[in-house]
Design an enzyme around this catalytic site. Sequence first.
Site, PDB file in Angstrom:
ATOM      1  N   CYS A 143     101.833  63.283  74.916  1.00 27.84           N
ATOM      2  CA  CYS A 143     103.191  62.884  74.543  1.00 27.84           C
ATOM      3  C   CYS A 143     103.493  63.002  73.048  1.00 27.84           C
ATOM      4  O   CYS A 143     104.637  62.856  72.643  1.00 27.84           O
ATOM      5  CB  CYS A 143     103.451  61.446  74.972  1.00 27.84           C
ATOM      6  SG  CYS A 143     102.724  61.050  76.575  1.00 27.84           S
ATOM      7  N   HIS A 273     109.119  55.598  70.054  1.00 23.71           N
ATOM      8  CA  HIS A 273     108.569  56.369  71.170  1.00 23.71           C
ATOM      9  C   HIS A 273     109.207  55.794  72.444  1.00 23.71           C
ATOM     10  O   HIS A 273     109.677  56.544  73.297  1.00 23.71           O
ATOM     11  CB  HIS A 273     107.054  56.252  71.193  1.00 23.71           C
ATOM     12  CG  HIS A 273     106.404  57.073  72.267  1.00 23.71           C
ATOM     13  ND1 HIS A 273     106.582  58.437  72.373  1.00 23.71           N
ATOM     14  CD2 HIS A 273     105.574  56.723  73.286  1.00 23.71           C
ATOM     15  CE1 HIS A 273     105.888  58.892  73.412  1.00 23.71           C
ATOM     16  NE2 HIS A 273     105.269  57.870  73.987  1.00 23.71           N
ATOM     17  N   HIS A 308     111.389  61.075  79.291  1.00 21.15           N
ATOM     18  CA  HIS A 308     110.275  61.389  78.393  1.00 21.15           C
ATOM     19  C   HIS A 308     109.870  62.835  78.635  1.00 21.15           C
ATOM     20  O   HIS A 308     109.256  63.147  79.663  1.00 21.15           O
ATOM     21  CB  HIS A 308     109.116  60.442  78.688  1.00 21.15           C
ATOM     22  CG  HIS A 308     107.930  60.622  77.792  1.00 21.15           C
ATOM     23  ND1 HIS A 308     107.917  61.487  76.718  1.00 21.15           N
ATOM     24  CD2 HIS A 308     106.696  60.053  77.810  1.00 21.15           C
ATOM     25  CE1 HIS A 308     106.758  61.426  76.118  1.00 21.15           C
ATOM     26  NE2 HIS A 308     105.984  60.574  76.758  1.00 21.15           N
TER      27      HIS A 308
END
Lengths: 731, 88
Positions: A143, A273, A308
């Site tokens: 990520c 995030h 995401h």
Amino acid sequence: MSGVRIFIVGMGILGPLGRGVERTREALRDGRIGIRPLHLFASPHTGALPVGEVQEPLPVDDPPRTHALALAAAEEALAGSGEPPDAVVMGVTTGGMLRTEELLKEGRRDARAFQCHSTGSVAEMTARKHGCTGPALTISTACSSGAAAIGIALEMLRSGQARRVLAGGADALCRLTFHGFNSLQLIDPDGARPLDRDRRGMCVGEGAAMLLLAASEKPPFEAAVELIGAGFSCDAHHPATPRPDGAGAAEAIRAALDDGKLSAGAIDYINLHGTGTIDNDLAEARAVKAVFGDRTPPLSSVKGAMGHSLAAAGAMEAVIAAMAVSDGRIPGNAGCRIPDPELALDPVMTSEKRPVRAVLSNSFGFGGNNVSLVIGASNPNRPSPPPRGLPAMFVMGSALFAGAGDADALFAALARGEDPGGIRSLAELSRGLPPRAIRRLKRLPRMALSLAGAAREDAGAAASPGAVFFGTGWGALSETHDFLDKLFDSRERFTSPIDFIGSVHNAPAGQIAIHHEAKGPNITTCGGDHAFEQALLSASLLGSRVDSPVMLLGADEHHETFTPLFDPSVQAGTTPSDGGGALCLSMVPDAPGPTISLACFKAFDEGSSAAASLVRALGGARAIRDRFGALLAGLPAAHRPEGQKLLDEFLALAGFSGPVIDYRKIIGEFASASAVGVVLAERFTRAGVVPKGVHGPESLTLSGKGVLHLGLGRFITAVEVIGEGRWGVNR
Amino acid sequence: MENLLAELKTKIVKTLNLVDVTADEIDVEAPMVGGELEIDSIDILELVIMIEKDYGVTIDNKELGEKVFTSIRTLADYIGEKSSESVH
């Protein structure tokens, strides 16, 4: 020489909120949500869970989806820019996986169909399309990949290696990540609600974003936005859960502020995030509090609006951060209804007009891989250091692994006239690794751990690494295969969480960090036959950020089903081989040991001047003959004719008459063979000889000289290994 | 129930690749997570899939999981209970 600062001179983005910077800006301003039920592929068992799916029409398979996303964002970023960038650095985790899944489901076994599978092929296709002949790096750190790519581009520009770099990230939805995250029970079936009291998880998304970054002494145009700093850290805690106290994340934030020479007070907005999972949001809140205390600036996550997008996320959020600075507008924390009081954060709930001088953008990935970026308005008072070049690194220890076993076993086999290639059994590979700690690990992570341990031992007990740089052509194929096998066998009902976590490209480097408590930068690079050289370049650029030694490795496993499909150098009839190499390096100028440095890294050029250009990059014919007593030539089978031709021309121009060792003929064909090649170069230099059996029955003296490693596949790379070993060398 | 316990122990060893223990040696009353076997949350998720696949029993939220996976005994009890419910 005066200093350089790094400016954003172009941007491109394509995601669930639409195509282009303008559309994205409007969507964020209007608080639009781009999360909808999955439509891209069927998932009868889970149902169409909410995802951040790109609604724009994209080609079905030519190019594959991730590549199409990347190309679209690159197109926008490079529009009107004139010359090609000097390098491309891209975060990618899925590559051609969506297409590969469909091919596997159809039962296809023709290798040609899989030629875009590699994560590395996205950056390469983009570089080729835009005429970039320099390095095309692919960073695969789950990520945080997109942010890591931008951070590495920052260092590349500061080093003077490049004047303009296209940097960003891209990932498409695919079954592996969709079902993988679902198997970890990390998906919120009602849509991601970052920071919400009742949040239950994330939504997987897709997209791409690119920044065209330029090094310049002053802003290239009025109100240019600057890439001010980057910070990297690794939790070294667990393969999938962040450190609950947020300490690793706080470290990355502080490192980014330090790197940008900014105090926490200079930050006007934090782009979190903020995936919406219970664990991430809590750990991130703790990290933010630890750094900012009572003076936490306005903050929000955009993942409630976009989902995401994995490797793309850090890059998309960098674009959003730059927009926040230019527009003086902070995006709202979409998806959140009631902020969780336990987080003690006060998110900006809807888009708000507010001056923004500097943004902190966080990306915290699986394996505790943390990257923070600082992006802000240009400030003429900010110091700008002169270009620092690409440092040589000093070898404290090394290790290799091939069919015959370790370096000693390899040389013994060669001395006996035996073939040292092939595949070492998993049991033998695992010897010396703690059984409990490795029970969930398959071939590649075990190889990586074994190599790291052996290199560290060779370096001596004191050499505890602080940063890890790992290059792999294909990643953990066993875990990837087994995950997909179980998924498709059960008609997409059942998965393996353990295999999913193990399948992410940065899992092996994450394991090394845990075992060796390496909490600094942790980078995994991917790209076929030059993945190791990419890791070496990354180590040169980031290694000085830690005081401790740096672990540099490359490894690839041979998988009986996947390798012949994916790796064009391995066909039916090629003897299966695998292995890797590791070097424990010091960045300190006066440490003992051979030095290792990257002297050339560019796209393969079939033109007539390629050999001359390579000779020049190495200091000229005389310098080559004076400095090198042997040459290790990496000639991947898929490119052998062109590679051999270039090698022959190079040797003629250089007038080099020393031994030229075609080492893939010795250790076999596998993507990271160059890691073994470079360790061989180091071992020869250290010993002062090419041992017997390597190039003829006798050992050959190097006469005090070093060894040159050339990679001659899709990219031309040159690694110089020079200097007296700790063992001393006759001059 | 004894059969189910024995079967579960064998499947747990196999699914989690437990290296230095045999099924017989496992204590069914001992805590699963953070116990002797060093099982963590990822292992539990792997077992969740195995249980759905082999027994048709779903454990899809954290609260339920924490209760059910207290020990192999509680796991067996839950599976026994859910399996008999679905036999109509």
